[in-house]
Design a protein around this motif. Sequence first.
Motif, PDB file in Angstrom:
ATOM      1  N   ALA A 136       9.591  15.074   1.903  1.00  0.00           N
ATOM      2  CA  ALA A 136       9.198  14.516   0.613  1.00  0.00           C
ATOM      3  C   ALA A 136      10.180  13.419   0.222  1.00  0.00           C
ATOM      4  N   GLY A 137       9.655  12.364  -0.350  1.00  0.00           N
ATOM      5  CA  GLY A 137      10.510  11.271  -0.773  1.00  0.00           C
ATOM      6  C   GLY A 137      10.798  10.249   0.307  1.00  0.00           C
ATOM      7  N   THR A 138      10.205  10.425   1.492  1.00  0.00           N
ATOM      8  CA  THR A 138      10.398   9.448   2.561  1.00  0.00           C
ATOM      9  C   THR A 138       9.897   8.082   2.096  1.00  0.00           C
ATOM     10  N   ASP A 139      10.691   7.064   2.325  1.00  0.00           N
ATOM     11  CA  ASP A 139      10.307   5.702   1.942  1.00  0.00           C
ATOM     12  C   ASP A 139       9.304   5.182   2.961  1.00  0.00           C
ATOM     13  N   LEU A 140       8.013   5.279   2.631  1.00  0.00           N
ATOM     14  CA  LEU A 140       6.977   4.895   3.572  1.00  0.00           C
ATOM     15  C   LEU A 140       6.972   3.399   3.847  1.00  0.00           C
ATOM     16  N   ALA A 141       7.311   2.609   2.832  1.00  0.00           N
ATOM     17  CA  ALA A 141       7.335   1.164   3.031  1.00  0.00           C
ATOM     18  C   ALA A 141       8.388   0.772   4.057  1.00  0.00           C
ATOM     19  N   SER A 142       9.564   1.392   3.972  1.00  0.00           N
ATOM     20  CA  SER A 142      10.616   1.092   4.945  1.00  0.00           C
ATOM     21  C   SER A 142      10.234   1.597   6.332  1.00  0.00           C
ATOM     22  N   THR A 143       9.601   2.757   6.365  1.00  0.00           N
ATOM     23  CA  THR A 143       9.144   3.295   7.651  1.00  0.00           C
ATOM     24  C   THR A 143       8.150   2.350   8.297  1.00  0.00           C
ATOM     25  N   LEU A 144       7.254   1.816   7.507  1.00  0.00           N
ATOM     26  CA  LEU A 144       6.239   0.910   8.033  1.00  0.00           C
ATOM     27  C   LEU A 144       6.852  -0.387   8.549  1.00  0.00           C
ATOM     28  N   SER A 145       7.997  -0.763   8.015  1.00  0.00           N
ATOM     29  CA  SER A 145       8.647  -1.988   8.469  1.00  0.00           C
ATOM     30  C   SER A 145       8.945  -1.952   9.963  1.00  0.00           C
TER      31      SER A 145
ATOM     32  N   LEU B 128       0.827  -1.205   0.000  1.00  0.00           N
ATOM     33  CA  LEU B 128       0.000   0.000   0.000  1.00  0.00           C
ATOM     34  C   LEU B 128       0.858   1.250   0.000  1.00  0.00           C
ATOM     35  N   MET B 129       1.877   1.269   0.823  1.00  0.00           N
ATOM     36  CA  MET B 129       2.754   2.434   0.865  1.00  0.00           C
ATOM     37  C   MET B 129       3.434   2.662  -0.480  1.00  0.00           C
ATOM     38  N   GLY B 130       3.798   1.560  -1.133  1.00  0.00           N
ATOM     39  CA  GLY B 130       4.392   1.685  -2.464  1.00  0.00           C
ATOM     40  C   GLY B 130       3.400   2.212  -3.481  1.00  0.00           C
ATOM     41  N   TRP B 131       2.160   1.724  -3.416  1.00  0.00           N
ATOM     42  CA  TRP B 131       1.128   2.207  -4.345  1.00  0.00           C
ATOM     43  C   TRP B 131       0.863   3.688  -4.154  1.00  0.00           C
ATOM     44  N   LEU B 132       0.864   4.141  -2.910  1.00  0.00           N
ATOM     45  CA  LEU B 132       0.594   5.555  -2.651  1.00  0.00           C
ATOM     46  C   LEU B 132       1.632   6.443  -3.334  1.00  0.00           C
ATOM     47  N   ALA B 133       2.842   5.928  -3.462  1.00  0.00           N
ATOM     48  CA  ALA B 133       3.909   6.703  -4.097  1.00  0.00           C
ATOM     49  C   ALA B 133       3.938   6.525  -5.608  1.00  0.00           C
ATOM     50  N   GLU B 134       3.470   5.370  -6.087  1.00  0.00           N
ATOM     51  CA  GLU B 134       3.688   5.026  -7.490  1.00  0.00           C
ATOM     52  C   GLU B 134       2.414   4.849  -8.316  1.00  0.00           C
TER      53      GLU B 134
END
Length: 216
Positions: free
Chosen positions: A185-194, A103-109
């Motif tokens: 801006a550009g924060t890696d949300l997927a990594s943050t969620l990990s 989901l975090m990846g989709w939000l960015a891409e």
Amino acid sequence: MSLRRETMGKTVTKQARAELTRLMLLDAAAVLLHRDGYAATSMVDIAREAGVTKGGLYFHFSSKDEVCDEVQAAAVAVLHEHVARARRRRPHLRRLADLSRALMGWLAEDAKVGASFRLAREMGSNDPRFVTFVRAWLGQVRAHIAAAHGAGELSPHVRPDMAALLVVVTCVGLESAAASGTIPAGTDLASTLSELWRVIEAAQPADSAAAEATGT
């Protein structure tokens, strides 16, 4: 017979062009809705972004709300495709972790998913039609949590409803923080969620953690 084949060929080509135009309009709408929001996006804006005449737009969609419905339907399809691919691959809790990171990846891409989340955030309290994707995603989160709990992948002290709420609030909070500029801006949300999943996995029963590590 030759004339019939030629006529059929033209019909197929016309249908293919119409479908391509429709997809272009949906892509353009998703980009604008994600970037500018519902109120700032007009049908004229969508047509212009797609390079389609206003008449061409109204041939496919009668209103902006109908466009929003279709954008969300496309986002739900992305969700369902992910769930189908992940089925039976890993323990339920790991599938939930993968879904939240996806989901975090989709939000960015993926503008369709980003637009769907923004529609829910801005318009969901006014009309339930704007929370179609979010409801589908929330339902999948709850399903994964319930399955993980039933399979003994969560500590018996962890309440499924609270675990689901924690996942939802964290994901929604990250999306909101990114959209508002609260986080860089550009924060890696997927990594943050990990980081969240490290905490959750630490609360797993030892036998469940061992089973997950071996993929059984």
